[in-house]
Enzyme design. Structure first.
Site: not given
Ligand SMILES: [Zn+2]
Length: 141
Positions: A51, A54, A97, A100, A121
């Site tokens: 990510c 984060c 995610c 976060c 996607c």
């Molecule tokens: Zn994240």
């Protein structure tokens, strides 16, 4: 048009990685980057996609496949890394995610593109790639 986009204070807090305006538009405002121009659209190098906000590991290169849809496509996530939520119009499933709540993209099933029959996607801007063998950054909780 919904004017009150959810502006959670923790979303813009200083503890996460700083984002460019374009990254913030995608990750925080659930935007979509232009197709076929993302940094990771066609990458095949072995490694891990984390990510951008984060550092939580989200996808492995083994799950990445060429879909010709214009965005990086994966047929599986790293177990427990991704949260699914129905879009407000009920037509698509958003992926975020799990650590976060950053926006990643959408997940589609039933297209029969891979044996797992699933396509995540994902916006390139929502991720950062770490080649196999490199140290992954610490996850910001
Ligand atoms: Zn994240």
């Amino acid at each position: 048009m919904p004017s009150a986009e959810s502006e959670k204070p923790e979303v813009t807090g200083p503890k996460f990685n700083p984002l460019s305006a374009e990254e913030a538009r995608v990750i925080l405002k659930k935007g979509t980057e232009a197709p076929f121009v993302g940094e990771y659209t066609n990458t095949t190098d072995p490694g891990t996609y984390v990510c951008r906000r984060c550092n939580a590991p989200l996808y492995r290169s083994d799950s990445k496949f060429v879909s010709d849809c214009g965005w990086p496509s994966f047929d599986d996530e790293i177990a427990g890394a991704v949260k699914r939520m129905m879009d407000s119009d009920g037509s698509r499933t958003e992926i975020l995610c799990k650590n976060c709540d950053g926006h990643l993209g959408h997940v589609f099933v039933g297209e029969q593109l891979t044996a797992k029959d699933t396509r995540h996607c994902v916006n390139s801007l929502s991720m950062k790639f770490y080649p196999k063998g490199s140290d992954l950054p610490a996850v910001i909780k």
